[in-house]
Motif scaffolding. Structure first.
Motif, PDB file in Angstrom:
ATOM      1  N   HIS A 113      11.426  -9.782  23.438  1.00  0.00           N
ATOM      2  CA  HIS A 113      10.932 -11.133  23.716  1.00  0.00           C
ATOM      3  C   HIS A 113      10.349 -11.207  25.139  1.00  0.00           C
ATOM      4  N   ASP A 114      11.020 -10.573  26.094  1.00  0.00           N
ATOM      5  CA  ASP A 114      10.533 -10.570  27.476  1.00  0.00           C
ATOM      6  C   ASP A 114       9.151  -9.935  27.585  1.00  0.00           C
ATOM      7  N   ASN A 115       8.820  -9.066  26.634  1.00  0.00           N
ATOM      8  CA  ASN A 115       7.509  -8.405  26.612  1.00  0.00           C
ATOM      9  C   ASN A 115       6.565  -8.999  25.569  1.00  0.00           C
ATOM     10  N   ASP A 116       6.942 -10.170  25.010  1.00  0.00           N
ATOM     11  CA  ASP A 116       6.109 -10.837  23.995  1.00  0.00           C
ATOM     12  C   ASP A 116       5.796  -9.934  22.802  1.00  0.00           C
ATOM     13  N   GLN A 117       6.718  -9.092  22.417  1.00  0.00           N
ATOM     14  CA  GLN A 117       6.445  -8.140  21.341  1.00  0.00           C
ATOM     15  C   GLN A 117       6.471  -8.829  19.981  1.00  0.00           C
ATOM     16  N   HIS A 118       5.519  -8.456  19.158  1.00  0.00           N
ATOM     17  CA  HIS A 118       5.433  -8.965  17.795  1.00  0.00           C
ATOM     18  C   HIS A 118       4.756  -7.916  16.920  1.00  0.00           C
ATOM     19  N   ALA A 119       5.038  -7.988  15.629  1.00  0.00           N
ATOM     20  CA  ALA A 119       4.494  -6.990  14.707  1.00  0.00           C
ATOM     21  C   ALA A 119       3.979  -7.657  13.438  1.00  0.00           C
ATOM     22  N   THR A 120       2.921  -7.079  12.921  1.00  0.00           N
ATOM     23  CA  THR A 120       2.386  -7.497  11.628  1.00  0.00           C
ATOM     24  C   THR A 120       2.356  -6.272  10.728  1.00  0.00           C
ATOM     25  N   ALA A 121       2.266  -6.515   9.445  1.00  0.00           N
ATOM     26  CA  ALA A 121       2.265  -5.399   8.498  1.00  0.00           C
ATOM     27  C   ALA A 121       1.164  -5.568   7.477  1.00  0.00           C
ATOM     28  N   LYS A 122       0.607  -4.442   7.116  1.00  0.00           N
ATOM     29  CA  LYS A 122      -0.367  -4.398   6.035  1.00  0.00           C
ATOM     30  C   LYS A 122       0.217  -3.465   4.985  1.00  0.00           C
ATOM     31  N   VAL A 123       0.527  -4.012   3.824  1.00  0.00           N
ATOM     32  CA  VAL A 123       1.143  -3.225   2.763  1.00  0.00           C
ATOM     33  C   VAL A 123       0.055  -2.649   1.873  1.00  0.00           C
ATOM     34  N   GLY A 124       0.179  -1.352   1.611  1.00  0.00           N
ATOM     35  CA  GLY A 124      -0.791  -0.678   0.757  1.00  0.00           C
ATOM     36  C   GLY A 124      -0.371  -0.736  -0.696  1.00  0.00           C
ATOM     37  N   GLU A 125       0.296   0.318  -1.145  1.00  0.00           N
ATOM     38  CA  GLU A 125       0.661   0.358  -2.559  1.00  0.00           C
ATOM     39  C   GLU A 125       2.170   0.450  -2.735  1.00  0.00           C
ATOM     40  N   GLY A 126       2.606   0.054  -3.914  1.00  0.00           N
ATOM     41  CA  GLY A 126       4.003   0.169  -4.281  1.00  0.00           C
ATOM     42  C   GLY A 126       4.101   0.836  -5.644  1.00  0.00           C
ATOM     43  N   HIS A 127       5.140   1.621  -5.847  1.00  0.00           N
ATOM     44  CA  HIS A 127       5.307   2.295  -7.132  1.00  0.00           C
ATOM     45  C   HIS A 127       6.777   2.631  -7.375  1.00  0.00           C
ATOM     46  N   PHE A 128       7.110   2.835  -8.651  1.00  0.00           N
ATOM     47  CA  PHE A 128       8.432   3.339  -8.988  1.00  0.00           C
ATOM     48  C   PHE A 128       8.439   4.826  -8.668  1.00  0.00           C
ATOM     49  N   PRO A 129       9.439   5.327  -7.951  1.00  0.00           N
ATOM     50  CA  PRO A 129       9.500   6.758  -7.667  1.00  0.00           C
ATOM     51  C   PRO A 129       9.530   7.561  -8.975  1.00  0.00           C
ATOM     52  N   GLN A 130       8.953   8.750  -8.946  1.00  0.00           N
ATOM     53  CA  GLN A 130       8.828   9.566 -10.161  1.00  0.00           C
ATOM     54  C   GLN A 130      10.184   9.845 -10.809  1.00  0.00           C
ATOM     55  N   ALA A 131      11.187  10.188 -10.025  1.00  0.00           N
ATOM     56  CA  ALA A 131      12.506  10.479 -10.595  1.00  0.00           C
ATOM     57  C   ALA A 131      13.086   9.247 -11.284  1.00  0.00           C
ATOM     58  N   PHE A 132      12.829   8.064 -10.716  1.00  0.00           N
ATOM     59  CA  PHE A 132      13.313   6.825 -11.312  1.00  0.00           C
ATOM     60  C   PHE A 132      12.610   6.582 -12.648  1.00  0.00           C
ATOM     61  N   LYS A 133      11.289   6.781 -12.704  1.00  0.00           N
ATOM     62  CA  LYS A 133      10.537   6.598 -13.944  1.00  0.00           C
ATOM     63  C   LYS A 133      10.996   7.582 -15.014  1.00  0.00           C
ATOM     64  N   THR A 134      11.214   8.829 -14.612  1.00  0.00           N
ATOM     65  CA  THR A 134      11.639   9.855 -15.565  1.00  0.00           C
ATOM     66  C   THR A 134      13.004   9.509 -16.155  1.00  0.00           C
ATOM     67  N   ALA A 135      13.920   9.103 -15.306  1.00  0.00           N
ATOM     68  CA  ALA A 135      15.256   8.752 -15.774  1.00  0.00           C
ATOM     69  C   ALA A 135      15.221   7.539 -16.704  1.00  0.00           C
ATOM     70  N   LEU A 136      14.387   6.557 -16.375  1.00  0.00           N
ATOM     71  CA  LEU A 136      14.270   5.389 -17.242  1.00  0.00           C
ATOM     72  C   LEU A 136      13.668   5.752 -18.592  1.00  0.00           C
ATOM     73  N   ALA A 137      12.707   6.657 -18.593  1.00  0.00           N
ATOM     74  CA  ALA A 137      12.098   7.089 -19.854  1.00  0.00           C
ATOM     75  C   ALA A 137      13.128   7.776 -20.736  1.00  0.00           C
ATOM     76  N   GLN A 138      14.041   8.513 -20.136  1.00  0.00           N
ATOM     77  CA  GLN A 138      15.065   9.221 -20.901  1.00  0.00           C
ATOM     78  C   GLN A 138      16.163   8.292 -21.394  1.00  0.00           C
ATOM     79  N   ASP A 139      16.447   7.229 -20.632  1.00  0.00           N
ATOM     80  CA  ASP A 139      17.494   6.284 -21.025  1.00  0.00           C
ATOM     81  C   ASP A 139      17.059   4.867 -20.660  1.00  0.00           C
ATOM     82  N   PRO A 140      16.175   4.272 -21.483  1.00  0.00           N
ATOM     83  CA  PRO A 140      15.629   2.944 -21.157  1.00  0.00           C
ATOM     84  C   PRO A 140      16.683   1.853 -21.024  1.00  0.00           C
ATOM     85  N   GLY A 141      17.810   2.007 -21.678  1.00  0.00           N
ATOM     86  CA  GLY A 141      18.847   0.979 -21.602  1.00  0.00           C
ATOM     87  C   GLY A 141      19.693   1.039 -20.348  1.00  0.00           C
ATOM     88  N   ALA A 142      19.526   2.091 -19.552  1.00  0.00           N
ATOM     89  CA  ALA A 142      20.380   2.280 -18.374  1.00  0.00           C
ATOM     90  C   ALA A 142      20.225   1.172 -17.342  1.00  0.00           C
TER      91      ALA A 142
END
Length: 196
Positions: A113-142
């Motif tokens: 705060h003493d240095n007036d610091q502030h940050a902004t963000a630009k979000v690019g892409e979001g995705h389900f991690p591959q291992a998570f997708k694979t596990a869900l495909a094998q057991d959709p009810g999990a």
């Protein structure tokens, strides 16, 4: 293959800490008596969570608020209070510590705060991690019990401070997001490492 899902489940179902989390005190060098969010014309310390049932859209919005802050206008306590609104209401799954650990301590916030610091963000892409997708495909009810999804988000955080100082860096994070079919998504936590 199921290691990622097993790790996520272990993360979500681990024993809760017996020590209650200590509330963070507001910085002493910058006392504020009124909440800026309550003052007409002032923006909130943290944007409100979107009403969506899409885990990727929610994770991207949550990442943006996790990477955005303004020490010039808000106290650390106000920022933390804003982030709490993003959490899932299901205490069994909520990992507030992993989220609050993303916020600078009150002492560091005061110095920023003493240095007036502030940050902004630009979000690019979001995705389900591959291992998570694979596990869900094998057991959709999990996923039906907790309805918690792992989502990896990439983007860029830009930081500026007094004296025209600034910098930017590319960032990635993996969040755990709960999206029940009958209600809006909520943040569960920030995973300790980024899942590709």
């Amino acid at each position: 293959m199921l290691l990622a899902v097993a790790g996520l489940l272990a993360y979500l179902t681990r024993a809760e800490s017996s020590a209650p989390a200590k509330p963070s005190p507001a910085p002493k060098s910058t006392p504020r008596t009124a909440s800026h969010a309550a003052i007409p014309g002032k923006h909130a310390a943290v944007a409100a969570p979107p009403k969506t049932s899409d885990p990727i859209a929610f994770a991207k919005a949550a990442t943006k608020v996790l990477w955005t802050y303004d020490t010039r206008s808000f106290s650390q306590a106000e920022h933390v209070a804003g982030l709490k609104r993003w959490m899932t209401s299901e205490k069994k799954y909520a990992d507030w510590t992993s989220v609050s650990d993303q916020v600078p301590t009150p002492v560091l916030w005061s110095r920023m705060h003493d240095n007036d610091q502030h940050a902004t963000a630009k979000v690019g892409e979001g995705h389900f991690p591959q291992a998570f997708k694979t596990a869900l495909a094998q057991d959709p009810g999990a996923i039906t019990e907790a309805s918690v999804y792992a989502v990896t988000v990439t983007g860029k955080q830009s930081i500026a401070w007094k004296g025209s100082g600034s910098g930017a860096e590319s960032r990635s994070t993996t969040l755990a997001v709960q999206c029940r079919p009958d209600k809006a998504c909520g943040l569960v936590g920030v995973l300790p490492s980024v899942a590709p």
